[in-house]
Design an enzyme around this catalytic site. Structure first.
Site, mmCIF file in Angstrom:
data_model
loop_
_atom_site.group_PDB
_atom_site.id
_atom_site.type_symbol
_atom_site.label_atom_id
_atom_site.label_comp_id
_atom_site.label_asym_id
_atom_site.label_seq_id
_atom_site.Cartn_x
_atom_site.Cartn_y
_atom_site.Cartn_z
ATOM 1 N N ASP A 180 15.760 99.942 -7.418
ATOM 2 C CA ASP A 180 16.233 98.586 -7.711
ATOM 3 C C ASP A 180 17.653 98.425 -7.184
ATOM 4 O O ASP A 180 18.620 98.875 -7.807
ATOM 5 C CB ASP A 180 16.185 98.310 -9.212
ATOM 6 C CG ASP A 180 16.589 96.876 -9.551
ATOM 7 O OD1 ASP A 180 16.902 96.109 -8.622
ATOM 8 O OD2 ASP A 180 16.586 96.521 -10.748
ATOM 9 N N HIS A 228 19.064 93.941 -8.876
ATOM 10 C CA HIS A 228 19.741 93.615 -10.131
ATOM 11 C C HIS A 228 21.016 94.456 -10.263
ATOM 12 O O HIS A 228 21.321 95.272 -9.401
ATOM 13 C CB HIS A 228 18.802 93.858 -11.305
ATOM 14 C CG HIS A 228 17.551 93.062 -11.218
ATOM 15 N ND1 HIS A 228 16.351 93.597 -10.762
ATOM 16 C CD2 HIS A 228 17.293 91.761 -11.503
ATOM 17 C CE1 HIS A 228 15.417 92.665 -10.777
ATOM 18 N NE2 HIS A 228 15.954 91.537 -11.221
ATOM 19 N N SER A 237 15.596 86.494 -12.738
ATOM 20 C CA SER A 237 16.083 87.669 -13.459
ATOM 21 C C SER A 237 17.577 87.900 -13.260
ATOM 22 O O SER A 237 18.207 88.614 -14.045
ATOM 23 C CB SER A 237 15.302 88.919 -13.045
ATOM 24 O OG SER A 237 15.298 89.075 -11.639
#
Length: 358
Positions: free
Chosen positions: A335, A338, A114
């Site tokens: 998160d 990312h 990702s």
């Protein structure tokens, strides 16, 4: 075939303390030299730049919800305004039109997890901002995404494979095969390949997508993940040596992208990146160099074909403020892995631009 437990932590010590041969030294220097003769692009600082960001997230059609921090309510804006400034030179300003003209008719593929998606969407947004009225094709199917800028014949693709090596469903269960890359046929024929892997190697328990690890014909329930990473990355390096033609394909590898889940990494008593609105401005990041970075360096030092390392680890470590945290449309919970878009991956792509055209 019986299940074995890996019990060889000494292997990590041996390969990290291996002294490369003279030939390996020469290959390493040739394969990984990026930047001008007098400038290390990866040593520098983050500076405020009012002209940033490089694109409007509301006008880019490629950003997924997991990276679209403004759309999902992030209230501050300073994280959008920082530009990476090397100590001894300046990076060339990104020009998407120039990029398209120079790479007319060519194909670029990002291969990885990702974080590769993060960088892929960043690059397509950066280019789109320069040609907003260009005819575009967007296709998403079976783990493969492509964006084609039709007026220039430039196709940018993403191939999702979190480990680079194979993950197979077999009778015994889901098996991570450290010495197999059957999916590599899909990577052939590209004009540029940009690889990345690491984050999924750290997943354990219910978050890991495999039940067993296979290495050398033997099945293990688990093994030291750094050793597994080294073995898998060595298999990838072997694939590059056998299949990459330097006269036709440029090969890049993205360095280790850091996470910011532990405030102790930057000397704060907090447990996540939540509420962080400024970079770390110290000279040396307190957590130091991650061991995975050492593994990448070691594998690339032995590879025979030219592979250019985009060494983004240190510059990204400073950006504890640039993760989605709570402001994500997909991830439940925090998160700090990312990156928001616009954001840090734009700098990775500026470094790529400098490597291609600087």
């Amino acid at each position: 075939m019986g299940v074995q437990l890996n019990r060889f932590p000494w292997f990590l010590f041996l390969f990290l303390h291996h002294s490369p041969t003279k030939a390996e030294d020469n290959t390493s220097t040739a394969a990984r030299s990026l930047g001008s003769n007098n400038c290390n692009w990866f040593r520098g600082k983050w500076v405020y730049d009012p002209s940033y960001p490089l694109y409007d997230p509301y006008k880019c059609p490629f950003i997924d919800g997991e990276f679209d921090c403004k759309r999902y309510g992030r209230p501050d804006n300073m994280y959008l305004k920082y530009r990476w400034q090397p100590f001894s030179c300046s990076l060339p300003r990104f020009n998407g039109l120039y990029f398209l003209k120079k790479w007319r008719g060519k194909r670029i593929m990002f291969v990885g997890d990702s974080l590769s998606l993060n960088q892929f969407q960043s690059l397509t947004c950066m280019i789109h901002a320069w040609v907003p009225n260009s005819k575009i094709s967007y296709i998403k199917k079976d783990g493969l995404i492509s964006v084609t800028f039709k007026d220039f014949g430039v196709k940018i693709l993403l191939y999702r494979t979190p480990y680079l090596v194979d993950l197979a469903n077999e009778k015994a269960g889901r098996v991570l095969k450290l010495d197999s890359i059957r999916s590599g046929d899909a990577w052939k024929g590209m004009d540029m390949l940009f690889f990345n892997t690491w984050h999924w190697w750290t997943h354990t328990g219910r978050t890991q997508p495999f039940d067993y690890i296979e290495d050398g014909g033997k099945i293990f329930k688990d093994m030291n993940r750094m050793i597994a990473f080294y073995k898998g990355l060595t298999t990838w390096a072997r694939w590059v040596n056998l299949n990459a033609d330097p006269s036709k394909t440029k090969v890049f590898f993205l360095g280790i992208s850091p996470t910011h889940y532990e405030g102790k990494d930057w000397n704060e008593r907090i447990k996540s990146c939540s509420g962080q609105t400024q970079p770390f401005f110290g000279i040396r990041y307190p957590a130091g160099t991650p061991m995975a970075w050492v593994v990448v360096e070691k594998v690339l030092s032995r590879i025979k074909k030219p592979v250019y390392l985009l060494d983004i680890t240190a510059l990204s470590q400073y950006r504890k403020d640039a993760h989605p945290s709570w402001y994500s449309g997909i991830h439940k919970g925090m998160d700090c892995s990312h990156w928001c878009l616009p954001g840090v991956p734009d700098t990775w792509n500026q470094l790529l631009y400098a490597a291609l055209f600087g």
